[in-house]
Scaffold this motif. Structure first.
Motif, PDB file in Angstrom:
ATOM      1  N   THR A 117      30.769  20.335  21.792  1.00  0.00           N
ATOM      2  CA  THR A 117      30.474  20.971  23.072  1.00  0.00           C
ATOM      3  C   THR A 117      29.330  20.276  23.805  1.00  0.00           C
ATOM      4  O   THR A 117      29.224  20.387  25.022  1.00  0.00           O
ATOM      5  CB  THR A 117      30.147  22.455  22.871  1.00  0.00           C
ATOM      6  N   VAL A 118      28.506  19.546  23.071  1.00  0.00           N
ATOM      7  CA  VAL A 118      27.440  18.815  23.745  1.00  0.00           C
ATOM      8  C   VAL A 118      28.054  17.794  24.716  1.00  0.00           C
ATOM      9  O   VAL A 118      27.516  17.512  25.795  1.00  0.00           O
ATOM     10  CB  VAL A 118      26.497  18.158  22.706  1.00  0.00           C
TER      11      VAL A 118
ATOM     12  N   GLY B 191      30.061  17.939  15.116  1.00  0.00           N
ATOM     13  CA  GLY B 191      29.691  18.167  16.508  1.00  0.00           C
ATOM     14  C   GLY B 191      28.700  19.306  16.700  1.00  0.00           C
ATOM     15  O   GLY B 191      28.220  19.514  17.805  1.00  0.00           O
ATOM     16  N   GLU B 192      28.447  20.063  15.628  1.00  0.00           N
ATOM     17  CA  GLU B 192      27.574  21.226  15.775  1.00  0.00           C
ATOM     18  C   GLU B 192      26.145  20.811  16.121  1.00  0.00           C
ATOM     19  O   GLU B 192      25.558  19.956  15.453  1.00  0.00           O
ATOM     20  CB  GLU B 192      27.579  22.072  14.497  1.00  0.00           C
ATOM     21  N   THR B 193      25.615  21.410  17.138  1.00  0.00           N
ATOM     22  CA  THR B 193      24.268  21.076  17.587  1.00  0.00           C
ATOM     23  C   THR B 193      23.339  22.272  17.460  1.00  0.00           C
ATOM     24  O   THR B 193      22.279  22.187  16.837  1.00  0.00           O
ATOM     25  CB  THR B 193      24.310  20.668  19.074  1.00  0.00           C
ATOM     26  N   ALA B 194      23.777  23.389  18.044  1.00  0.00           N
ATOM     27  CA  ALA B 194      22.894  24.539  18.182  1.00  0.00           C
ATOM     28  C   ALA B 194      22.302  25.035  16.859  1.00  0.00           C
ATOM     29  O   ALA B 194      21.085  25.201  16.756  1.00  0.00           O
ATOM     30  CB  ALA B 194      23.633  25.666  18.894  1.00  0.00           C
ATOM     31  N   PRO B 195      23.134  25.257  15.818  1.00  0.00           N
ATOM     32  CA  PRO B 195      22.532  25.807  14.599  1.00  0.00           C
ATOM     33  C   PRO B 195      21.508  24.860  13.990  1.00  0.00           C
ATOM     34  O   PRO B 195      20.522  25.307  13.402  1.00  0.00           O
ATOM     35  CB  PRO B 195      23.729  26.008  13.659  1.00  0.00           C
TER      36      PRO B 195
ATOM     37  N   VAL C 187      30.340   7.364  20.736  1.00  0.00           N
ATOM     38  CA  VAL C 187      30.401   7.298  19.276  1.00  0.00           C
ATOM     39  C   VAL C 187      30.885   8.645  18.705  1.00  0.00           C
ATOM     40  O   VAL C 187      31.793   8.692  17.865  1.00  0.00           O
ATOM     41  CB  VAL C 187      29.015   6.937  18.698  1.00  0.00           C
ATOM     42  N   LEU C 188      30.300   9.718  19.211  1.00  0.00           N
ATOM     43  CA  LEU C 188      30.639  11.052  18.691  1.00  0.00           C
ATOM     44  C   LEU C 188      32.104  11.400  18.952  1.00  0.00           C
ATOM     45  O   LEU C 188      32.812  11.897  18.068  1.00  0.00           O
ATOM     46  CB  LEU C 188      29.716  12.086  19.349  1.00  0.00           C
ATOM     47  N   VAL C 189      32.548  11.122  20.176  1.00  0.00           N
ATOM     48  CA  VAL C 189      33.940  11.432  20.518  1.00  0.00           C
ATOM     49  C   VAL C 189      34.889  10.575  19.702  1.00  0.00           C
ATOM     50  O   VAL C 189      35.934  11.052  19.223  1.00  0.00           O
ATOM     51  CB  VAL C 189      34.183  11.233  22.029  1.00  0.00           C
ATOM     52  N   ALA C 190      34.520   9.315  19.490  1.00  0.00           N
ATOM     53  CA  ALA C 190      35.384   8.451  18.680  1.00  0.00           C
ATOM     54  C   ALA C 190      35.536   9.030  17.274  1.00  0.00           C
ATOM     55  O   ALA C 190      36.651   9.114  16.747  1.00  0.00           O
ATOM     56  CB  ALA C 190      34.800   7.038  18.615  1.00  0.00           C
TER      57      ALA C 190
END
Ligand SMILES: Nc1ncnc2c1ncn2[C@@H]1O[C@H](COP(=O)(O)OP(=O)(O)O)[C@@H](O)[C@H]1O
Ligand SMILES: [Mg+2]
Lengths: 287, 291, 285
Positions: B116-117, C207-211, C260-263
């Motif tokens: 989601t970022v 992909g988790e960022t918030a936690p 990079v992340l999406v790949a």
């Protein structure tokens, strides 16, 4: 009784392979001794329930060793339930309950001391639909040994070969032992399941409509096999095919709506049934 | 042998029980901190004060601005996702060819899987500038743009669950409708959607719950200004953004500010918990119907 | 226009709208990919992968971020995979139907719906503080492991459920014990589905960022972790950090990081889809 049985075995085991393998098994005590004592099987006043549903009522039968017994009767009359009482497969079903005695060689297999897994090693089963494991042919046959803690490759190799030969499948698969068993034809798969069952040298083999999903040629092969296996095992089959019962069985039990109506020599059942229901059924009037 | 089996069973049981512990842990953590929070801030203020300024000198602890931000973005997202998701479901289950379905579905799944970022970046750098072309008054941070992006992101959630529900409608119902001369469209809207309504409702509830809890898109593109408003053009702050904002800073453990993130979290948790339970029981009900 | 014409018109307009609705997500995906490609592609270089974060955008890189992501992923997988599979097996093969199993079921379904940031709060209080793990990789991994546990459990259960009963019967009939049956027959037969679920769960975790922000992952880490007790940052947090800066040059870095992340995400999801298709094709009982 025990000595007679062993002698008989020696005579019938014409294949050298078998003797070697049997000898190999000797060190494993449980394995060889249990197999030779278990031979006579019987039920006394057996009742079964699925929840509240009373599916078998007061069934008493005594079955001699090295015979083929056919269980016949219309669908839903309790044949499978009765057959599966001998290896306690019904125990897997929630709500199943059994009363009465199921004896194998005089021992009640529903006793607390009885280990279900040990019992099932001695009572092999072949199912209606061939159900090989999704693994290689070799691993299918080897599985019973592996779960018994036998991992010696030589023993396994020999057992696989002997079992497949006994199941009349060896010639067809010997070059493809490591191919997936699901690639075999239905008839071959069912013979593989028989090989798998006899690999751990049970005393009793249960077959629940084992040929009903097969073509006539495969069925014929399996019937020949049953006749052959009778020399070494006590066999019980469920069948919907009257001719098959006549061809392969020595004794026949006719079930009707949860009752065991008549149990006798197969010839008698088909030629001279004592009960009205039996007469109607074998005469093809219903079922 | 038997003891080994027993030990294994206990280990497996422990794995499953960990889930219960997790739930209890969440509830305990939120409750303990919130109880402390409410011993300092009256519940009434929390629920009725229209300002949320725990980090300022003049402190107000009204959750309403954070909730309004959360609901605003969620409503925008669902307004986008529901028609699109439902139409996609109908199209895929009733109209599209098999090959089309089998290619589109995995791509849609990827849409839901992208972090989601990334969507936050997209909302901030693409959607907001694009909308500003038409609405020059639109602020750089706003509710509409992350709402739209979030809506597109949760389309697969609605479409795939709804499609399953449509798919489960017995063939006889379709045939009956066609036999009466209904067109495909009429059949879809008058027969299939009503018949599949439980499944569709479940998909919507889950989508709402997902949107309420979404964090990074709004944290990046909606701003960090708690504001009691339904105006989608101005910066707002959601519950989730606030928690991120505080965690990212240096709020000392044990302080009132620290406890605010748990009371805010509790509000969010309670709402999503209720939604999830509703969807669970609706799902259970209609499963029983078909079985 | 008669009735039939109106019907056809409606039908056709619905079709146009439906094609639009179905494709709009894909269109967004396309625009997204083009946009990050245009913004960040030129920034992708060896230097970008091997540089530490920096105050000067053109010198900054994602070295600590991707190393941190690897650490977090590895540790999360080590925790979540055995526990998730174990719980799935318990629920499908061992637990008897009753209040306890329905309770577990509701519980897992609820956990799957808990917003990820709430897991962060749990991790902050339980792992970081109560269990004294500090703001470490271990605390982050436990938090993410709990977060993805429901996904692993559900996919394990689904794939175990798909294994036909006859396979279990065959195994039991040969005298195999319950665990032997599960371990040697059921799990291998379910492996494809279980693997698919694990990949999807891990791709979610990546992909988790918030936690992770909540449990205290740092935004500026000038070193790579040496053990699970070290502090860390991960790729999405680095991206978030860059996106949040006012200077436009950092947006370029963010775009490059996003590429990079999406790949990674697309590769993981793609392989999960392939695995699933392959598995479904192969399994014909
Ligand atoms: N797992 C079960 N639960 C409840 N009832 C069952 C179950 N299995 C079989 N039955 C019922 O028990 C009766 C006997 O079944 P079964 O032994 O399979 O009969 P048969 O093999 O002679 O066709 C049937 O009426 C069947 O519906
Ligand atoms: Mg039967």
């Amino acid at each position: 009784m025990e000595t007679i049985r062993i002698e008989k075995k020696m005579k019938t085991n014409t294949e050298k392979q078998h003797e070697i393998v049997s000898a190999e098994f000797m060190p494993d005590e449980n394995f060889s001794t249990k197999r030779k004592v278990m031979n006579k099987i019987e039920t006394k006043n057996v009742h079964c329930w699925y929840g509240d549903f009373h599916v078998l009522r007061d069934v008493t039968i005594a079955i001699e060793p090295n015979t083929v017994t056919a269980l016949i009767g219309p669908s839903g009359c309790g044949k499978s339930t009765y057959l599966r009482a001998f290896n306690r497969m019904n125990d897997l079903i929630d709500g199943f309950k059994l009363e009465g005695d199921v004896l194998i060689d005089g021992k009640n297999i529903y006793d607390k001391q009885m280990h279900v897994n040990e019992l099932r090693k001695n009572v092999g089963m072949v199912f209606q639909k061939p159900n090989p494991f999704p693994k290689s042919i070799y691993e299918n046959v080897a599985y019973g040994l592996r779960v018994n803690g036998i991992n010696d490759k030589k023993v396994i190799d020999e057992t696989v070969e002997r079992s497949l030969k006994q199941a009349a499948l060896w010639n067809e698969v010997k070059d493809n032992l490591h191919k997936n068993a699901l690639g075999l034809s239905g008839g071959q798969q069912q013979r593989l399941c028989i090989a798998r069952a006899i690999a751990i040298q049970p005393s009793v083999i249960l077959m629940d409509e084992a040929t009903s999903a097969l073509d006539p040629i495969s069925t014929g092969k399996i019937e020949d096999l049953i006749a052959e296996l009778k020399k070494d095992y006590t066999i019980m089959i469920v069948t919907h095919n009257m001719q098959q019962a006549v061809r392969v069985s020595d004794k026949t039990a006719f079930f009707f709506l949860g009752d065991m109506v008549e149990y006798n020599n197969t010839k008698e059942i088909f030629n001279n049934p004592q009960q009205e229901h039996t007469r109607n059924y074998v005469g093809g009037r219903f079922g | 042998m038997n003891t080994k089996e027993k030990i294994i069973e206990w280990l497996l049981f422990a794995c499953a029980a960990l889930c219960v512990l997790t739930t209890l842990g969440i509830i305990a953590v939120l409750a303990i901190q919130s109880v402390q929070f409410f011993s300092e801030v009256p519940l009434k203020d929390f629920l009725t004060d229209t300002q949320w300024t725990p980090l300022f000198a003049d402190k107000h602890f009204g959750i309403l601005p954070l909730l309004s931000g959360t609901f605003l973005t969620t409503i925008i997202a669902i307004t986008i996702a529901l028609p699109i998701g439902l139409t996609t479901a109908i199209y895929l289950s009733e109209y599209a060819s098999k090959t089309f379905r089998s290619t589109v579905k995995p791509v849609l799944e990827i849409l839901a899987a992208i972090p989601t970022v990334v969507y936050g970046y997209f909302a901030l750098t693409v959607v907001t500038p694009f909308l500003q072309i038409f609405f020059p008054s639109l602020s750089g941070f706003n509710a509409i743009s992350p709402g739209i992006v979030m809506g597109l992101m949760i389309v697969p959630l609605i479409s795939s669950l709804s499609e399953d529900a449509l798919y489960a409608v017995p063939k006889s119902l379709r045939e009956g409708a066609y036999a009466l001369g209904s067109s495909k469209l009429q059949t879809a809207f008058r027969v299939l959607i009503p018949a599949a309504s439980s499944g569709i409702i479940v998909s919507i509830i889950l989508a709402v719950s997902r949107a309420l809890g979404e964090t990074m898109i709004v944290a990046i593109a909606a701003g960090q200004q708690p504001r009691l408003t339904l105006d989608p053009r101005v910066p707002i702050e959601t519950v989730t953004t606030y928690i991120v904002q505080v965690s990212g800073g240096d709020v000392p453990h044990g302080s009132l500010e620290y406890k605010t993130i748990f009371s805010a979290g509790l509000s969010l948790f309670v709402i999503t918990l209720i939604l999830n339970n509703i969807s669970f029981f609706v799902k259970k009900k209609y499963r029983e119907q078909y079985e | 226009m008669n009735n039939e014409d109106i019907k056809t018109l409606k039908n056709n307009s619905f079709k146009v709208w439906a094609v639009f609705a179905t494709s709009i997500g894909l269109v967004m995906l396309g625009i997204l990919l083009v946009k990050i490609g245009m913004d960040g592609m030129h920034r992708i270089s060896m230097q970008f992968f091997t540089s530490l974060p920096s105050r000067r955008a053109e010198e900054a890189g994602i070295f600590t971020a991707w190393v941190g992501t690897l650490w977090i992923m590895g540790t999360t997988a080590l925790i979540a995979i055995p526990v998730g599979i174990g719980a799935g097996i318990y629920l499908e093969e061992y637990s008897k139907k009753g209040w306890w199993s329905s309770f577990l079921e509701i519980n897992i379904s609820n956990l799957a719906g808990v917003p990820s940031i709430i897991y962060g709060l749990l991790g902050l209080e339980v792992f970081v503080r109560l269990l004294h793990m500090g703001e470490s990789i271990l605390a982050g991994s436990f938090t993410l492991a709990l977060l993805i546990l429901p996904i692993v459990i559900v996919s394990t259960r689904e794939s175990i459920k798909a294994v036909p009963k006859t396979l279990r019967e065959a195994s039991y009939a040969l005298g195999a014990s319950k665990w032997q049956t599960v371990w040697m027959q059921v799990l291998p037969a379910a492996a494809g589905g279980v693997m698919t679920g694990i990949i999807l769960a891990l791709s979610r975790a990546i992909g988790e960022t918030a936690p992770l922000i909540v449990v205290g992952a740092l935004t500026y880490v000038p070193f790579t972790p040496k053990s699970v007790f070290d502090s860390f940052t991960v790729l999405p947090i680095q991206i978030f950090n860059w996106v949040s800066r006012p200077q436009a040059e950092f947006l370029v870095n963010a775009a490059a990081g996003i590429i990079v992340l999406v790949a990674i995400t697309i590769v993981m999801n793609g392989s999960a889809v392939l695995l699933r298709n392959r598995w479904q094709k192969n399994v014909k009982w």
